[in-house]
Design a protein around this motif. Structure first.
Motif, PDB file in Angstrom:
ATOM      1  N   ASP A   1      46.595  32.665  46.621  1.00 50.46           N
ATOM      2  CA  ASP A   1      46.575  33.972  45.975  1.00 50.46           C
ATOM      3  C   ASP A   1      45.279  34.166  45.206  1.00 50.46           C
ATOM      4  N   ALA A   2      44.954  35.428  44.971  1.00 51.54           N
ATOM      5  CA  ALA A   2      43.798  35.749  44.133  1.00 51.54           C
ATOM      6  C   ALA A   2      44.149  35.459  42.686  1.00 51.54           C
ATOM      7  N   PHE A   3      43.237  34.805  41.950  1.00 49.24           N
ATOM      8  CA  PHE A   3      43.454  34.485  40.541  1.00 49.24           C
ATOM      9  C   PHE A   3      42.425  35.228  39.699  1.00 49.24           C
ATOM     10  N   ILE A   4      42.938  35.924  38.646  1.00 48.13           N
ATOM     11  CA  ILE A   4      42.072  36.697  37.753  1.00 48.13           C
ATOM     12  C   ILE A   4      42.482  36.382  36.327  1.00 48.13           C
ATOM     13  N   ALA A   5      41.521  36.000  35.491  1.00 45.90           N
ATOM     14  CA  ALA A   5      41.760  35.806  34.057  1.00 45.90           C
ATOM     15  C   ALA A   5      41.128  36.963  33.310  1.00 45.90           C
ATOM     16  N   ILE A   6      41.894  37.540  32.346  1.00 51.69           N
ATOM     17  CA  ILE A   6      41.461  38.753  31.646  1.00 51.69           C
ATOM     18  C   ILE A   6      41.510  38.470  30.153  1.00 51.69           C
ATOM     19  N   ALA A   7      40.444  38.800  29.459  1.00 55.53           N
ATOM     20  CA  ALA A   7      40.385  38.640  28.005  1.00 55.53           C
ATOM     21  C   ALA A   7      41.236  39.719  27.341  1.00 55.53           C
ATOM     22  N   PRO A   8      41.576  39.551  26.036  1.00 57.92           N
ATOM     23  CA  PRO A   8      42.374  40.575  25.355  1.00 57.92           C
ATOM     24  C   PRO A   8      41.746  41.963  25.366  1.00 57.92           C
ATOM     25  N   ASP A   9      40.428  42.071  25.470  1.00 51.36           N
ATOM     26  CA  ASP A   9      39.783  43.393  25.509  1.00 51.36           C
ATOM     27  C   ASP A   9      39.730  43.984  26.913  1.00 51.36           C
ATOM     28  N   GLY A  10      40.301  43.300  27.917  1.00 52.27           N
ATOM     29  CA  GLY A  10      40.371  43.854  29.264  1.00 52.27           C
ATOM     30  C   GLY A  10      39.266  43.425  30.183  1.00 52.27           C
ATOM     31  N   ARG A  11      38.348  42.581  29.733  1.00 50.53           N
ATOM     32  CA  ARG A  11      37.252  42.136  30.580  1.00 50.53           C
ATOM     33  C   ARG A  11      37.694  40.939  31.424  1.00 50.53           C
ATOM     34  N   ILE A  12      37.147  40.883  32.637  1.00 49.81           N
ATOM     35  CA  ILE A  12      37.455  39.787  33.557  1.00 49.81           C
ATOM     36  C   ILE A  12      36.641  38.570  33.169  1.00 49.81           C
ATOM     37  N   THR A  13      37.306  37.409  33.023  1.00 47.42           N
ATOM     38  CA  THR A  13      36.614  36.173  32.653  1.00 47.42           C
ATOM     39  C   THR A  13      36.629  35.141  33.778  1.00 47.42           C
ATOM     40  N   ASP A  14      37.591  35.185  34.690  1.00 51.26           N
ATOM     41  CA  ASP A  14      37.653  34.242  35.818  1.00 51.26           C
ATOM     42  C   ASP A  14      38.010  35.018  37.078  1.00 51.26           C
ATOM     43  N   TRP A  15      37.426  34.538  38.192  1.00 56.12           N
ATOM     44  CA  TRP A  15      37.576  35.278  39.458  1.00 56.12           C
ATOM     45  C   TRP A  15      37.409  34.248  40.572  1.00 56.12           C
ATOM     46  N   ASN A  16      38.515  33.931  41.290  1.00 57.15           N
ATOM     47  CA  ASN A  16      38.418  32.838  42.268  1.00 57.15           C
ATOM     48  C   ASN A  16      37.978  33.351  43.633  1.00 57.15           C
TER      49      ASN A  16
ATOM     50  N   VAL B   1      51.773  41.257  41.577  1.00 50.89           N
ATOM     51  CA  VAL B   1      51.061  40.689  40.442  1.00 50.89           C
ATOM     52  C   VAL B   1      52.047  39.901  39.587  1.00 50.89           C
ATOM     53  N   ALA B   2      51.698  38.634  39.278  1.00 46.92           N
ATOM     54  CA  ALA B   2      52.470  37.799  38.362  1.00 46.92           C
ATOM     55  C   ALA B   2      51.563  37.409  37.211  1.00 46.92           C
ATOM     56  N   MET B   3      51.903  37.896  35.994  1.00 39.85           N
ATOM     57  CA  MET B   3      51.035  37.693  34.833  1.00 39.85           C
ATOM     58  C   MET B   3      51.690  36.739  33.840  1.00 39.85           C
ATOM     59  N   THR B   4      50.846  35.921  33.192  1.00 41.30           N
ATOM     60  CA  THR B   4      51.281  34.979  32.166  1.00 41.30           C
ATOM     61  C   THR B   4      50.381  35.152  30.955  1.00 41.30           C
ATOM     62  N   PRO B   5      50.972  35.199  29.726  1.00 39.37           N
ATOM     63  CA  PRO B   5      50.119  35.365  28.533  1.00 39.37           C
ATOM     64  C   PRO B   5      49.298  34.108  28.253  1.00 39.37           C
TER      65      PRO B   5
ATOM     66  N   THR C   1      46.506  35.700  32.452  1.00 43.54           N
ATOM     67  CA  THR C   1      46.192  34.994  33.701  1.00 43.54           C
ATOM     68  C   THR C   1      47.080  35.605  34.770  1.00 43.54           C
ATOM     69  N   ALA C   2      46.476  36.142  35.805  1.00 47.78           N
ATOM     70  CA  ALA C   2      47.208  36.897  36.817  1.00 47.78           C
ATOM     71  C   ALA C   2      46.950  36.314  38.196  1.00 47.78           C
ATOM     72  N   PHE C   3      48.064  36.132  38.946  1.00 45.56           N
ATOM     73  CA  PHE C   3      47.974  35.787  40.362  1.00 45.56           C
ATOM     74  C   PHE C   3      48.319  37.048  41.155  1.00 45.56           C
ATOM     75  N   VAL C   4      47.431  37.429  42.044  1.00 46.32           N
ATOM     76  CA  VAL C   4      47.585  38.662  42.818  1.00 46.32           C
ATOM     77  C   VAL C   4      47.730  38.265  44.289  1.00 46.32           C
ATOM     78  N   ARG C   5      48.819  38.719  44.908  1.00 42.84           N
ATOM     79  CA  ARG C   5      49.097  38.375  46.303  1.00 42.84           C
ATOM     80  C   ARG C   5      49.072  39.632  47.161  1.00 42.84           C
ATOM     81  N   ASP C   6      48.400  39.532  48.289  1.00 44.21           N
ATOM     82  CA  ASP C   6      48.369  40.627  49.264  1.00 44.21           C
ATOM     83  C   ASP C   6      49.712  40.650  49.994  1.00 44.21           C
ATOM     84  N   ILE C   7      50.483  41.751  49.821  1.00 42.35           N
ATOM     85  CA  ILE C   7      51.822  41.819  50.427  1.00 42.35           C
ATOM     86  C   ILE C   7      51.854  42.754  51.628  1.00 42.35           C
ATOM     87  N   ARG C   8      50.677  43.055  52.177  1.00 44.14           N
ATOM     88  CA  ARG C   8      50.679  43.888  53.380  1.00 44.14           C
ATOM     89  C   ARG C   8      51.398  43.199  54.540  1.00 44.14           C
ATOM     90  N   PRO C   9      51.184  41.877  54.800  1.00 45.16           N
ATOM     91  CA  PRO C   9      51.967  41.259  55.892  1.00 45.16           C
ATOM     92  C   PRO C   9      53.474  41.294  55.624  1.00 45.16           C
TER      93      PRO C   9
END
Length: 760
Positions: free
Chosen positions: A385-400, A468-472, A482-490
């Protein structure tokens, strides 16, 4: 520049005495605390072991009492079976009785029964003839003991095994002894088994011996009713009885752990020394058992008090090793803790060494954390899955790497940008902005209670469905994400294909059901048309013949009338299947109804078929149309006859059945209540499952052309349902068929006057 204060700063230094005694005091306090904790844990373990021992004792005691109760029930059933074997007469051949006793194998299956015997009533005027008859059988020393006149005289005329101690009981009048007489009178007056109080058996020969008791079952003369007290006293001809020695009766009942418990059985409700029937072993004088249990059991109308005590062998099983182990362990740990405290408090150098060791460990931990962080980064880079980390101000800090593939943005292009502007469609940004603001403050959001399906934008502006599955992620500035994003088109495409497939299956099932309904209606219409067409042909042919000739006019009219009657019968069967036939119910006793139609049933079955009837004497009444019920029974017997081409047995059994709400699983589809069942069973060829499924369909038959209309079972099904009952069919190929009809019980105690049967 300020000058330093010349006054010295006071330093509090501990005295040498306090420095010496403080480590010892701390060690003593630590050891005392360990002893207190050990005492509490050991006491709790001891109480738990005692509770487990008491629970085991109560279970063993209840099981022992239940075993005694079950064994006495078995002995009562043995006497009931022997009374049934006599068939209302105590005059039975000695050899036949001995053979019956051998078949029972009482010594193997029923330990404790000393013998099985018959006590016959001897009228006072026939004592001499009775003695002469027994002596004529070869017993020249036979006599009724004790001698002398009495109002009621009995004698033990049969006893097996007829050897050893049992020879002393031959000819003994048990009715002359008060304790035995009381039990014999109780059995005679109640019609049930009755046990005596504590006695010494005649077999003991007057030498004391072990205590015992006897159990009696009355034998009433065949052909005489015994439904009242006076009738039972008039019909009594003797008793079937069995003597028991208590030690033999209880032998082996406790199993391999019988010595663990002291079992005492007393006759009556008071556990007194005079009433003691049995004691398993002799305990130590004056010893008070740790555990005791007392209950009562019923022995053929006689109450026994069962008292059970724990023996030293059972009490020794109390688990004390755990308590001792806990105590020893606690003391050892307390001493070790005291030693550690003393060492820590007395050796400053060791404390410094420990501090240095902790510093080294912290540095090693930091290195391990860095290595673990790198390992996690590598895992996230290779995640599905795609992994995205977001700071409290909404900025992206990690991008796999998977995020790069899914959305089309490189890591250096995505990191630092606002996640809403980069990935969320414009129409949804306001809602997501409020959600992320709430999430940054509290770590929760109503829109993110679990994996959430939403829409995300790719680099080229296309909207794709994602999950989207988010964890504080707590930070000093609030909660990041910290968010895991999965493509559910299939998955969406697969779900759509599955939905289309299920829709196709539903359409196919509906089409098949419609086809089956049309087929059933077509068969019904064809059958009705065929049979009525035959009837109309008969009527038409006879009318044409009558028009051509005046001869045999009456015979032609009778043929026409017969065809009309067949048409009426066919219409009645169709109405019965449709549950619309006119019924004339009345309160009927099914046993009387079957007895009245016995001749008709035998004639319909033929000479090669034997009909067996099973009817209980206390059968309930039912509210039913008797004429229609006769037609149903006749059809079932004819079907059974046709299923047994070479002849056989047909069984008609009646029974009272009560179905409780708890029995719904055993009787599916039948509402709870009281029913009278009619069961018709044959030993024919049976039916396969596909035939059973269609057995109640109109015009369905497996018989050859011209040998059945296929309306018999469908008519029976419609009639039973119209009468408020149920019908069940059970069959297996090669094992016969059983049809069971459930008719509701009528509350009226007496049936209505006999009905006028309709000719079949």
């Amino acid at each position: 520049m300020p000058r330093p204060d010349p006054s010295p700063i006071p330093i509090n230094r501990p005295s040498p005495r306090s420095t010496v005694h403080l480590p010892l005091l701390l060690a003593a306090l630590a050891f005392l605390a360990a002893l207190i904790v050990t005492y509490m844990v050991a006491g709790n373990a001891q109480r738990t072991a005692a509770a487990e021992l008491a629970g085991n004792f109560n279970f063993r005691a209840r099981d022992m009492a239940a075993s005694i109760d079950r064994r006495m029930d078995v002995y009562e059933e043995v006497l009931m079976a022997t009374a049934g074997f006599l068939r209302g007469s105590v005059e039975i051949d000695r050899g036949a009785f001995a053979e019956y006793y051998d078949l029972l194998r009482l010594n193997e299956h029923f330990p404790g029964i000393e013998a099985l015997g018959i006590a016959a009533i001897v009228p006072p005027g026939r004592v001499d003839a009775h003695v002469a008859a027994l002596r004529a059988e070869g017993f020249r020393d036979y006599a009724i003991k004790p001698p002398g006149p009495r109002p009621v005289i009995t004698s033990i005329t049969r006893i097996e095994p007829f050897s050893g101690r049992n020879l002393r009981a031959f000819g003994y009048d048990m009715f002359s002894e008060p304790v035995r007489r009381a039990a014999m009178e109780q059995a005679r007056d109640t019609g049930h088994a009755a046990a005596t109080g504590k006695v010494v058996l005649v077999q003991e020969g007057g030498n004391g011996g072990q205590p015992g008791f006897l159990m009696y079952m009355p034998v009433y003369e065949a052909g005489l009713v015994h439904d009242s007290l006076d009738a039972r006293r008039a019909a009594i001809v003797g008793w079937v009885y069995a003597p028991f020695r208590m030690n033999d009766l209880m032998r082996g009942l406790g199993g391999e752990h019988a010595d663990d418990l002291l079992v005492e059985i007393y006759d009556g409700l008071a556990p007194t020394a005079d009433a003691l029937l049995y004691r398993s072993s002799r305990g130590a004088p004056g010893r008070k058992p740790l555990l005791s249990y007392q209950t009562t059991v019923d022995s053929a109308g006689r109450t026994w008090t069962v008292v059970i005590h724990s023996m030293p062998r059972f009490e020794a099983s109390l688990e004390r090793r755990t308590t001792v182990a806990i105590a020893l362990t606690g003391v050892g740990l307390g001493m070790l803790l005291a030693l550690v405290v003393w060492l820590l408090a007395s050796e400053r150098r060791r404390a410094l060494q420990l501090a240095q060791g902790m510093t080294v460990e912290l540095r090693a931990s930091r290195d391990r954390i860095d290595a673990e962080r790198e390992r996690v980064r590598l895992i996230l880079q290779t995640a599905y899955d795609a992994f995205i980390a977001i700071a409290p101000d909404g900025r992206i800090t990690d991008w796999n790497l998977q995020a790069c593939k899914l959305f089309g943005w490189r890591e250096d292009e995505a990191v630092g940008h606002d996640v809403l502007d980069l990935l969320v469609p414009a129409s949804e940004r306001a809602a997501w902005r409020d959600c992320l603001a709430q999430f940054a403050q509290r770590g929760t959001c109503a829109m993110l209670t679990g994996p959430t399906e939403t829409t995300a934008l790719t680099r080229d502006g296309h909207a794709i469905p994602v999950e989207v599955a988010m964890t504080p992620l707590p930070t000093k500035h609030g909660y990041g994400v910290t968010a895991f994003v999965r493509d559910i088109r299939p998955r969406k495409e697969t779900a759509e294909r599955e939905r289309q497939r299920q829709q196709g299956l539903e359409d196919a099932r509906a089409a098949l059901l419609r086809s089956q309904k049309l087929e059933a209606v077509g068969k019904l219409t064809g059958g009705v048309a065929h049979d009525f067409n035959n009837i109309l042909h008969i009527i038409s042919a006879n009318v044409q013949l009558m028009l051509r000739s005046d001869d045999n006019g009456r015979k032609r009219l009778l043929n026409i009338l017969d065809a009309v009657e067949r048409g009426k019968k066919l219409a009645a069967q169709l109405l019965a299947f449709a549950r619309r036939q006119p019924l004339h119910p009345s309160v009927v006793n099914l046993a009387q109804l079957i007895e009245r139609m016995d001749t008709l049933l035998h004639r319909a079955a033929g000479d090669s078929v034997a009909i067996r009837l099973t009817m209980p004497p206390d059968l309930w009444n039912v509210l039913v149309d008797p004429n229609q019920l006769e037609n149903v029974l006749l059809n079932l017997v004819i079907n059974a006859r046709d299923a047994m081409e070479g002849g056989g047995n047909v069984t008609i059994a009646l029974a009272n059945v009560t179905i409780d709400p708890a029995d719904q699983l055993a009787y599916p589809g039948i509402r709870p209540g009281e029913f009278v069942t009619i069961t018709v069973s044959d030993a024919g060829s049976g039916m396969p499952p596909d035939v059973i499924e269609r057995a109640f369909e109109p015009f369905f038959t497996t018989k050859p052309e011209g040998k059945g209309t296929g309306l018999g079972l469908s008519m029976a099904h419609g009639f039973v349902k119209q009468s408020g009952g149920h019908i069940r069919l059970a069959s297996r190929e090669g094992e016969g068929t059983t049809v069971t009809i459930y008719l509701p019980r009528a509350l009226q105690d007496t049936p209505d006057p006999a009905f006028v049967p309709v000719p079949h």
